[in-house]
Design an enzyme around this catalytic site. Structure first.
Site, PDB file in Angstrom:
ATOM      1  N   GLY A 105      46.934  14.966  21.455  1.00 36.21           N
ATOM      2  CA  GLY A 105      46.031  13.697  21.358  1.00 36.21           C
ATOM      3  C   GLY A 105      46.470  12.331  21.814  1.00 36.21           C
ATOM      4  O   GLY A 105      45.876  11.244  21.486  1.00 36.21           O
ATOM      5  N   ASP A 149      39.084  15.775  18.707  1.00 37.05           N
ATOM      6  CA  ASP A 149      40.313  14.786  19.365  1.00 37.05           C
ATOM      7  C   ASP A 149      39.955  13.202  18.470  1.00 37.05           C
ATOM      8  O   ASP A 149      41.008  12.880  17.678  1.00 37.05           O
ATOM      9  CB  ASP A 149      40.963  15.108  20.323  1.00 37.05           C
ATOM     10  CG  ASP A 149      41.545  15.579  20.715  1.00 37.05           C
ATOM     11  OD1 ASP A 149      40.901  16.951  20.053  1.00 37.05           O
ATOM     12  OD2 ASP A 149      42.685  16.006  22.194  1.00 37.05           O
TER      13      ASP A 149
HETATM   14  O1  PMV Z   1      43.177  17.374  25.377  1.00 36.47           O
HETATM   15  P1  PMV Z   1      43.884  18.587  24.173  1.00 36.47           P
HETATM   16  O2  PMV Z   1      44.698  19.279  25.300  1.00 36.47           O
HETATM   17  O3  PMV Z   1      43.842  18.041  23.010  1.00 36.47           O
HETATM   18  O4  PMV Z   1      42.830  19.524  23.833  1.00 36.47           O
HETATM   19  C1  PMV Z   1      41.203  19.572  23.616  1.00 36.47           C
HETATM   20  C2  PMV Z   1      40.448  20.364  22.893  1.00 36.47           C
HETATM   21  C3  PMV Z   1      39.635  20.885  23.797  1.00 36.47           C
HETATM   22  O5  PMV Z   1      39.169  22.184  22.571  1.00 36.47           O
HETATM   23  C4  PMV Z   1      40.344  22.148  24.919  1.00 36.47           C
HETATM   24  C5  PMV Z   1      38.690  20.730  24.231  1.00 36.47           C
HETATM   25  C6  PMV Z   1      37.433  19.250  23.497  1.00 36.47           C
HETATM   26  O6  PMV Z   1      37.113  18.491  24.143  1.00 36.47           O
HETATM   27  O7  PMV Z   1      37.391  19.804  22.298  1.00 36.47           O
END
Ligand code: PMV
Length: 313
Positions: A105, A149
């Protein structure tokens, strides 16, 4: 005028990728933060200083010419300056404890902290507006961003999130989480695109997988509320199998979860995959899990849940 804000990184405990297609997900904010200091400056430039480099561009610059990692911050500075009729420039200094591009994140924490710090130059920042700004900024990196996130980063704690709604999960569960970093950076946008291709080629199966993921998250919420760590660990390992099937995991991440599973209650990759980190859940002590992953050469650390979320100064 100067304003400062910080926001935590996150771990996705359940539901990454599926959340993009409308399922629930479970995230927790972690005890590693990104801090942004924003300052109004007389020269009409948006300047951004971070460990990814230093940029200074006029506010009417063509968006595609802004260096990709700094694009969300440029977007926020330009939008908020316009909105508040600010005629000068804005300078941003970013410092972070969150490893970049490995699913913890870093980019959402940066968007949240920047949205609050820049807003703070003009008004009292508020969580709702900050979240919306940060989510819009994240979409300059990957347009299908679910917003999960940023939500965990703004609110802190354990969060259930779907695109429809979200809530803080009240729990007394003491989650002993160990994170191991494969050291391979990933592009979230590329991984989300890969899953979208899998979905196009396996339409019916993908619907079933999403429904299995949704059931798993319902079970996991139940386990968290009942403090059933064994059950929760099992759900994590089941989630890993679904992520493997849609192509988000890699041989290395599978091997890392295999190592972690010998001494933990369960483990899975966390974030977009294709590299990045795994997370393991332990019952009492996480030392054996940590030692066995360190012995294989992985950077590894225990993490605590951050209950503060966005902080402004
Ligand atoms: O960017 P990361 O690695 O924290 O992944 C995000 C999570 C996903 O579900 C893959 C994309 C999203 O927008 O929720």
């Amino acid at each position: 005028m100067k304003s400062k804000a910080s926001a935590p990184g996150k771990i996705i405990l359940f539901g990454e990728h599926f959340v993009v297609y409308g399922t629930n997900s479970i995230l927790c904010a972690i005890d590693r933060r990104t801090t942004v200091v924003a300052e109004t400056v007389p020269e009409k430039l948006i300047s951004i200083h971070s460990e990814l480099g230093n940029d200074a561009d006029p506010p009417d610059m063509d968006f595609d010419r802004i260096s990709a990692p700094h694009r969300p911050l440029y977007y926020l500075a330009r939008r908020l300056a316009d909105q508040h009729g600010h005629d000068g420039g804005i300078s941003l200094h970013v410092s972070s404890e969150i490893p970049i591009g490995v699913g913890l994140g870093s980019s959402s924490a940066c968007c949240v902290a920047a949205a609050a710090a820049i807003s703070g130059l003009f008004e009292e920042p508020n969580r709702g507006r900050t979240l919306q700004l940060a989510m819009d900024a994240e979409k300059t990196i990957h347009e299908k961003s679910s917003g999960a996130d940023c939500t965990a980063s703004v609110h802190g704690g354990l969060v259930r999130y779907s695109k429809r709604d979200h809530s803080r999960i009240r729990s007394s569960a003491d989650l002993k989480l160990t994170v191991a970093n494969s050291g391979t950076e990933h592009s979230t946008a590329d991984m989300v695109r890969g899953v979208s291709e899998f979905r196009e080629q396996n339409h019916d199966r993908f619907i079933d997988i999403c429904s299995e993921a949704e059931d798993l998250i319902r079970d996991a919420l139940h386990m968290i509320r009942r403090n059933n760590l064994q059950g929760l660990g099992r759900c994590m390992s089941m989630n890993q199998r679904l992520l493997r099937e849609i192509g988000a995991s890699t041989e290395e991440l599978d091997s890392m979860t295999g190592i972690a599973d010998r001494t933990s209650l369960g483990s899975k990759m966390t974030g977009a995959g294709g590299g990045g980190c795994i997370v393991a859940l332990n019952a009492v002590s996480a030392e054996h899990t940590l030692d066995s992953l360190v012995a294989e050469g992985y950077e590894c650390f225990h993490t605590e849940i951050d209950f503060k979320g966005l902080d402004t100064f």
